[in-house]
Design a protein around this motif. Structure first.
Motif, mmCIF file in Angstrom:
data_model
loop_
_atom_site.group_PDB
_atom_site.id
_atom_site.type_symbol
_atom_site.label_atom_id
_atom_site.label_comp_id
_atom_site.label_asym_id
_atom_site.label_seq_id
_atom_site.Cartn_x
_atom_site.Cartn_y
_atom_site.Cartn_z
ATOM 1 N N GLN A 41 0.833 -1.200 0.000
ATOM 2 C CA GLN A 41 0.000 0.000 0.000
ATOM 3 C C GLN A 41 0.868 1.250 0.000
ATOM 4 O O GLN A 41 0.506 2.258 -0.599
ATOM 5 N N GLN A 42 2.040 1.190 0.651
ATOM 6 C CA GLN A 42 2.939 2.347 0.692
ATOM 7 C C GLN A 42 3.469 2.679 -0.702
ATOM 8 O O GLN A 42 3.623 3.855 -1.045
ATOM 9 N N VAL A 43 3.761 1.646 -1.498
ATOM 10 C CA VAL A 43 4.234 1.891 -2.866
ATOM 11 C C VAL A 43 3.157 2.625 -3.657
ATOM 12 O O VAL A 43 3.430 3.617 -4.335
ATOM 13 N N ILE A 44 1.929 2.161 -3.548
ATOM 14 C CA ILE A 44 0.829 2.795 -4.284
ATOM 15 C C ILE A 44 0.581 4.208 -3.762
ATOM 16 O O ILE A 44 0.404 5.142 -4.551
ATOM 17 N N ALA A 45 0.582 4.399 -2.459
ATOM 18 C CA ALA A 45 0.392 5.736 -1.890
ATOM 19 C C ALA A 45 1.491 6.684 -2.380
ATOM 20 O O ALA A 45 1.240 7.868 -2.629
ATOM 21 N N GLY A 46 2.703 6.194 -2.559
ATOM 22 C CA GLY A 46 3.820 7.010 -3.028
ATOM 23 C C GLY A 46 3.660 7.497 -4.458
ATOM 24 O O GLY A 46 4.297 8.482 -4.856
ATOM 25 N N LEU A 47 2.799 6.851 -5.230
ATOM 26 C CA LEU A 47 2.574 7.299 -6.607
ATOM 27 C C LEU A 47 1.926 8.687 -6.648
ATOM 28 O O LEU A 47 2.153 9.449 -7.583
ATOM 29 N N PHE A 48 1.155 9.021 -5.623
ATOM 30 C CA PHE A 48 0.599 10.380 -5.548
ATOM 31 C C PHE A 48 1.730 11.396 -5.394
ATOM 32 O O PHE A 48 1.696 12.463 -6.007
ATOM 33 N N ASP A 49 2.728 11.063 -4.584
ATOM 34 C CA ASP A 49 3.867 11.976 -4.407
ATOM 35 C C ASP A 49 4.576 12.225 -5.738
ATOM 36 O O ASP A 49 4.988 13.353 -6.025
ATOM 37 N N ASP A 50 4.696 11.170 -6.551
ATOM 38 C CA ASP A 50 5.311 11.318 -7.869
ATOM 39 C C ASP A 50 4.469 12.250 -8.750
ATOM 40 O O ASP A 50 5.004 13.113 -9.456
ATOM 41 N N TRP A 51 3.153 12.074 -8.696
ATOM 42 C CA TRP A 51 2.236 12.900 -9.484
ATOM 43 C C TRP A 51 2.312 14.358 -9.023
ATOM 44 O O TRP A 51 2.395 15.282 -9.836
ATOM 45 N N ASN A 52 2.305 14.565 -7.723
ATOM 46 C CA ASN A 52 2.378 15.914 -7.159
ATOM 47 C C ASN A 52 3.713 16.584 -7.523
ATOM 48 O O ASN A 52 3.760 17.774 -7.828
ATOM 49 N N ALA A 53 4.791 15.806 -7.517
ATOM 50 C CA ALA A 53 6.098 16.343 -7.915
ATOM 51 C C ALA A 53 6.089 16.732 -9.393
ATOM 52 O O ALA A 53 6.695 17.739 -9.780
ATOM 53 N N ALA A 54 5.390 15.952 -10.223
ATOM 54 C CA ALA A 54 5.276 16.305 -11.639
ATOM 55 C C ALA A 54 4.495 17.612 -11.802
ATOM 56 O O ALA A 54 4.852 18.451 -12.628
ATOM 57 N N LEU A 55 3.450 17.799 -10.989
ATOM 58 C CA LEU A 55 2.720 19.072 -11.026
ATOM 59 C C LEU A 55 3.658 20.234 -10.712
ATOM 60 O O LEU A 55 3.585 21.287 -11.346
ATOM 61 N N ALA A 56 4.528 20.038 -9.733
ATOM 62 C CA ALA A 56 5.428 21.107 -9.278
ATOM 63 C C ALA A 56 6.408 21.551 -10.372
ATOM 64 O O ALA A 56 6.911 22.666 -10.324
ATOM 65 N N THR A 57 6.653 20.693 -11.368
ATOM 66 C CA THR A 57 7.551 21.089 -12.457
ATOM 67 C C THR A 57 6.904 22.125 -13.362
ATOM 68 O O THR A 57 7.605 22.826 -14.097
ATOM 69 N N GLY A 58 5.564 22.215 -13.352
ATOM 70 C CA GLY A 58 4.863 23.121 -14.239
ATOM 71 C C GLY A 58 4.815 22.643 -15.681
ATOM 72 O O GLY A 58 4.361 23.354 -16.574
ATOM 73 N N ASP A 59 5.258 21.410 -15.927
ATOM 74 C CA ASP A 59 5.354 20.852 -17.277
ATOM 75 C C ASP A 59 4.222 19.843 -17.495
ATOM 76 O O ASP A 59 4.232 18.748 -16.926
ATOM 77 N N ALA A 60 3.243 20.220 -18.319
ATOM 78 C CA ALA A 60 2.072 19.365 -18.570
ATOM 79 C C ALA A 60 2.470 18.024 -19.186
ATOM 80 O O ALA A 60 1.824 17.003 -18.918
ATOM 81 N N ASP A 61 3.528 18.011 -19.993
ATOM 82 C CA ASP A 61 3.971 16.749 -20.591
ATOM 83 C C ASP A 61 4.516 15.787 -19.536
ATOM 84 O O ASP A 61 4.290 14.579 -19.622
ATOM 85 N N LYS A 62 5.223 16.310 -18.544
ATOM 86 C CA LYS A 62 5.736 15.457 -17.458
ATOM 87 C C LYS A 62 4.586 14.843 -16.664
ATOM 88 O O LYS A 62 4.650 13.693 -16.263
#
Length: 167
Positions: A41-62
């Motif tokens: 469950q921790q691995v799956i929960a961590g995928l949100f962190d990856d998504w949120n970090a992609a948002l922080a780049t400001g790059d829609a393609d990322k």
């Protein structure tokens, strides 16, 4: 008890060997592959962190790179259902202009099998709209599939909360 466990282990090992021999003798040149373990469950929960970090780049393609090519996005601040990469990129180009930072307030992670999982709950976004900070609370569901060794979003639904938060 130890001898029973050892005997069961021996029986299981022998049965697995017979299954491989049976598969090979049935004209299948490749022995059966061992099943992959389900993610935590921790691995799956961590995928949100990856998504949120992609948002922080400001790059829609990322951000779109985290979605499967056939993903469906039902976004929070758009009435349009997004069903391909171009539409998902288009949505995030507009959404990222608000400099979103997401935070999960409540989550329920379900691991369905070795390649499928769901993370659902409530998140909050801190946004900057027209120079003013705002917060938006929304319900979310991310459905993930393991494809080509990478966890991808195959379905993402997000909608604002129907009731105002009681203070």
């Amino acid at each position: 008890m130890r001898s029973k466990a050892m005997t069961l282990t021996g029986i299981c090992t022998a049965a697995a060997g017979l299954a491989v021999m049976s598969a090979c003798s049935a004209g299948n040149a490749q022995p059966a592959q061992p099943q992959q373990a389900a993610p935590s469950q921790q691995v799956i929960a961590g995928l949100f962190d990856d998504w949120n970090a992609a948002l922080a780049t400001g790059d829609a393609d990322k951000v779109a790179d985290l979605y499967a090519p056939d993903a469906v996005l039902l976004p929070t601040v758009s009435n349009k259902v997004r069903t391909d990469r171009a539409a998902i990129v288009d949505y995030f180009r507009h959404f990222l202009a608000n400099k979103p930072v997401g935070k999960i307030e409540q989550e329920v992670v379900g691991v369905l099998d070795a390649d499928t999982a769901v993370n659902t709950g409530v998140y909050r976004f801190d946004l900057t709209q027209n120079g003013s900070p705002q917060q938006v609370q929304a319900r979310y569901t991310f459905v993930y599939e393991l494809r080509g060794g990478k966890w991808l979003i195959v379905n993402h639904h997000s909608s604002t909360m129907p009731e105002k938060k009681q203070g």
